[in-house]
Scaffold this motif. Structure first.
Motif, short mmCIF file in Angstrom:
data_model
loop_
_atom_site.label_atom_id
_atom_site.label_comp_id
_atom_site.label_asym_id
_atom_site.label_seq_id
_atom_site.Cartn_x
_atom_site.Cartn_y
_atom_site.Cartn_z
N LEU A 1 20.12 -21.48 -17.05
CA LEU A 1 21.44 -20.87 -16.88
C LEU A 1 21.49 -19.89 -15.72
CD1 LEU A 1 22.23 -20.25 -20.66
CD2 LEU A 1 22.83 -22.24 -19.26
N ASP A 2 20.37 -19.74 -15.00
CA ASP A 2 20.31 -18.79 -13.87
C ASP A 2 20.81 -17.41 -14.30
OD1 ASP A 2 19.14 -20.44 -12.06
OD2 ASP A 2 20.92 -20.84 -10.88
N ALA A 3 20.24 -16.91 -15.38
CA ALA A 3 20.74 -15.66 -15.97
C ALA A 3 20.68 -14.48 -15.02
CB ALA A 3 19.93 -15.35 -17.24
N ASP A 4 19.70 -14.48 -14.10
CA ASP A 4 19.53 -13.33 -13.21
C ASP A 4 20.31 -13.45 -11.92
OD1 ASP A 4 17.80 -12.15 -15.02
OD2 ASP A 4 16.03 -13.11 -14.17
N LEU A 5 21.02 -14.54 -11.71
CA LEU A 5 21.78 -14.73 -10.48
C LEU A 5 23.26 -14.50 -10.71
CD1 LEU A 5 20.14 -17.98 -9.01
CD2 LEU A 5 19.58 -15.60 -8.52
N PRO A 6 23.94 -13.83 -9.78
CA PRO A 6 25.39 -13.63 -9.96
C PRO A 6 26.17 -14.93 -9.94
CG PRO A 6 24.69 -12.90 -7.78
CD PRO A 6 23.44 -13.19 -8.55
N VAL A 7 25.65 -15.93 -9.21
CA VAL A 7 26.30 -17.25 -9.12
C VAL A 7 25.23 -18.31 -9.33
CG1 VAL A 7 27.62 -18.85 -7.69
CG2 VAL A 7 28.07 -16.39 -7.54
N HIS A 8 25.48 -19.23 -10.25
CA HIS A 8 24.51 -20.30 -10.53
C HIS A 8 24.27 -21.14 -9.28
CE1 HIS A 8 22.56 -23.66 -12.58
NE2 HIS A 8 22.47 -22.90 -13.66
N HIS A 9 23.02 -21.57 -9.09
CA HIS A 9 22.71 -22.32 -7.86
C HIS A 9 23.37 -23.69 -7.84
CE1 HIS A 9 19.57 -24.31 -10.34
NE2 HIS A 9 19.59 -25.26 -9.42
N LEU A 10 23.89 -24.17 -8.98
CA LEU A 10 24.64 -25.42 -9.01
C LEU A 10 26.14 -25.18 -8.92
CD1 LEU A 10 22.77 -27.41 -11.83
CD2 LEU A 10 22.53 -27.67 -9.35
N ALA A 11 26.55 -24.02 -8.44
CA ALA A 11 27.97 -23.64 -8.44
C ALA A 11 28.85 -24.66 -7.74
CB ALA A 11 28.15 -22.26 -7.81
N ALA A 12 28.41 -25.18 -6.62
CA ALA A 12 29.25 -26.14 -5.88
C ALA A 12 29.49 -27.40 -6.71
CB ALA A 12 28.59 -26.49 -4.55
N SER A 13 28.45 -27.90 -7.35
CA SER A 13 28.59 -29.08 -8.20
C SER A 13 29.46 -28.78 -9.42
CB SER A 13 27.21 -29.56 -8.65
OG SER A 13 27.30 -30.58 -9.63
N GLY B 1 23.97 -16.84 -20.59
CA GLY B 1 24.96 -17.67 -19.91
C GLY B 1 26.17 -16.91 -19.41
N ARG B 2 26.10 -15.58 -19.40
CA ARG B 2 27.26 -14.77 -19.01
C ARG B 2 27.85 -15.18 -17.67
NH1 ARG B 2 28.40 -10.19 -15.89
NH2 ARG B 2 29.95 -8.76 -16.79
N ASN B 3 27.03 -15.20 -16.63
CA ASN B 3 27.56 -15.50 -15.30
C ASN B 3 27.99 -16.95 -15.17
OD1 ASN B 3 27.25 -12.86 -14.37
ND2 ASN B 3 25.14 -13.21 -13.75
N LEU B 4 27.34 -17.85 -15.90
CA LEU B 4 27.76 -19.24 -15.87
C LEU B 4 29.13 -19.39 -16.52
CD1 LEU B 4 27.20 -22.25 -15.34
CD2 LEU B 4 26.05 -22.32 -17.57
N VAL B 5 29.36 -18.71 -17.63
CA VAL B 5 30.67 -18.74 -18.28
C VAL B 5 31.74 -18.17 -17.36
CG1 VAL B 5 32.03 -17.71 -20.14
CG2 VAL B 5 29.81 -18.73 -20.64
N LEU B 6 31.44 -17.07 -16.69
CA LEU B 6 32.42 -16.47 -15.78
C LEU B 6 32.70 -17.39 -14.60
CD1 LEU B 6 31.21 -12.77 -15.89
CD2 LEU B 6 33.24 -13.75 -16.99
N LEU B 7 31.68 -18.06 -14.09
CA LEU B 7 31.88 -19.04 -13.02
C LEU B 7 32.81 -20.16 -13.49
CD1 LEU B 7 31.18 -20.72 -10.44
CD2 LEU B 7 29.13 -21.48 -11.66
N THR B 8 32.53 -20.70 -14.67
CA THR B 8 33.30 -21.83 -15.19
C THR B 8 34.76 -21.44 -15.42
OG1 THR B 8 31.31 -22.69 -16.27
CG2 THR B 8 33.42 -23.56 -17.00
N THR B 9 34.98 -20.34 -16.11
CA THR B 9 36.35 -19.94 -16.44
C THR B 9 37.15 -19.59 -15.19
OG1 THR B 9 35.48 -17.72 -16.91
CG2 THR B 9 35.85 -19.18 -18.79
#
Length: 451
Positions: free
Chosen positions: A148-160, A401-409
């Motif tokens: 879930l890339d918990a330590d990154l502000p944006v997941h490395h799969l963000a573009a996909s 999964g905090r940042n992943l949820v924020l990216l998705t929403t």
């Protein structure tokens, strides 16, 4: 107290429990907490929302009643933590942010794997990190943090991830004259989620989530309903078939190979479970942007900026503020593994501790903005306190999964709102000119996305 017992009494994980007041509730107040806080929270569904109960909550507003009761209890007992006077297993209620800090700042001795949580989540994720105790907790947590890339502000799969969201969500704007209700949104939303988590081949696998929903409905009853191992096996076989493909660009591709003890695939049911709450947050945020023109214009600057959908700080702030107003996890539970010493007494081992999030997010006695939608506070690093706004929990047990949820929403909102004006067709009382309700039924929200 005997010497050996004294040696077991700890100071609350070294975060100042001895300075936080522990009070003991009267029998009457214990009954009030049970009837006003605990029972309504359980009735609404802790694992999957019960739609009829949620509908009734529009008029009943049980969360508002619970917040008012807890304010009275804080006035009566002076904050800190409140040990309830119930028979059998002990319960304690956090009444102050200091108590929240003590409980959440360390997973020892306050474990996230509580008896109640194990009884509920074992129905569909018996090896999930949230209910793992002992030596397996750390490696299972690491599996989640890595994928879930918990330590990154944006997941490395963000573009996909954002591309899949745009493909599934953007067409909703032009269907049925731009009218959008929950069930139609949920269909497109879960197609996007399956592609994000499992890959494109899972796009149409509605049965997978139907099986999970049945298991989650059983989980609402925790230990009162026997586990349906046959149903869970059907779900896991179907899920594992998707995960085994390790489709590039999916979260599944970031998991280690299956291994029976660690069971990395066993973490994924919780990801799907958590994405349910994220969808509800999207709809509630859309309701806020539909009824708050100043904040809508403020956030629209993100959409005009030409930035990628995963770099939209104002829309992200709107999501965070919506989660403050309507936390999707109303009850954060911990359990004391050993006796702990507080100011005013000792908290026994195996005490269940409850952080009731609506109280801390909607406490209008301490928060001047408690019932207002003010997302700009989230742009300022000092706009919130880690221990008073706990939408994703806090401390070492914070949701990975905090940042992943924020990216998705945020990406979903961008896909819906670009070149569109949202209009709320239900809930006429939502307005910046009056306090926002403490409960908001996302199932009943209806919109029109006008050009």
């Amino acid at each position: 107290m005997r010497v050996e017992e004294r040696e077991r009494v700890r100071s609350g994980g070294g975060v100042g429990a001895e300075q936080v007041r522990l009070s003991r509730a009267s029998v009457g107040d214990t009954l009030r907490v049970a009837g006003t806080v605990l029972l309504p929270t359980v009735a609404q569904g802790l694992v999957i929302r019960r739609r009829l109960v949620t509908l009734a909550g529009r008029w009943w507003q049980p969360d508002a009643r619970a917040v008012r009761l807890m304010q009275r209890l804080r006035g009566r007992y002076g904050g800190g933590a409140l040990l309830l006077r119930n028979p059998g297993r002990k319960w304690a209620l956090a009444l102050s942010t200091d108590a929240v800090r003590v409980v959440l700042a360390d997973t020892e001795p306050y474990s996230p794997a509580t008896v109640d949580k194990i009884a509920a989540l074992s129905h569909f994720q018996p090896h999930g990190v949230l209910i793992t105790r002992g030596g397996l907790r750390a490696p299972r947590r690491a599996v989640n943090e890595h994928a879930l890339d918990a330590d990154l502000p944006v997941h490395h799969l963000a573009a996909s991830i954002t591309a899949k969201i745009t493909e599934e969500i953007a067409p909703l704007r032009d269907q049925m004259g731009g009218r959008l209700a929950w069930d139609r949104f949920a269909t497109a939303y879960w197609r996007a989620v399956r592609r994000i988590v499992l890959g494109d081949a899972a796009h149409d696998d509605d049965e997978l989530l139907d099986l999970l929903a049945m298991l989650r409905r059983d989980a609402n009853w925790a230990g009162l309903r026997p586990r349906n191992d046959r149903l869970r096996q059907r779900f896991r076989q179907r899920l594992d078939a998707h995960l085994a493909r390790r489709e590039p660009g999916s979260l599944a591709s970031l998991l280690p190979p299956p291994e029976p003890v660690m069971d990395p695939y066993g973490q994924v049911p919780h990801w799907l479970f958590a994405y349910d709450a994220a969808g509800a947050t999207v709809f509630r945020t859309l309701a806020m942007l539909s009824t708050h023109p100043v904040q809508r214009l403020w956030s629209a600057a993100d959409l005009r900026s030409g930035e990628s959908p995963h770099r939209l700080p104002r829309l992200r702030a709107c999501v965070l503020e919506t989660l403050r107003l309507w936390p999707t996890t109303p009850a954060i539970l911990r359990e004391s593994g050993t006796p702990t010493r507080w100011d005013g007494g000792r908290l026994p081992a195996r005490t269940s501790l409850l952080v009731y999030t609506p109280f801390f997010h909607r406490d209008d006695q301490t928060l001047p903005y408690a019932h207002r939608f003010e997302p700009a506070r989230w742009i300022d690093a000092n706009g919130h306190d880690e221990w008073s706004t706990v939408s994703f929990s806090a401390g070492p047990g914070r949701c990975p999964g905090r940042n992943l949820v924020l990216l998705t929403t945020t990406a979903i909102l961008a896909a819906l709102l670009r070149d569109r004006e949202p209009r709320l067709l239900s809930y006429a009382k939502l307005s910046p000119d009056r306090p926002l309700p403490v409960g908001l039924d996302h199932f009943g929200l209806r919109f029109r996305l006008a050009e």
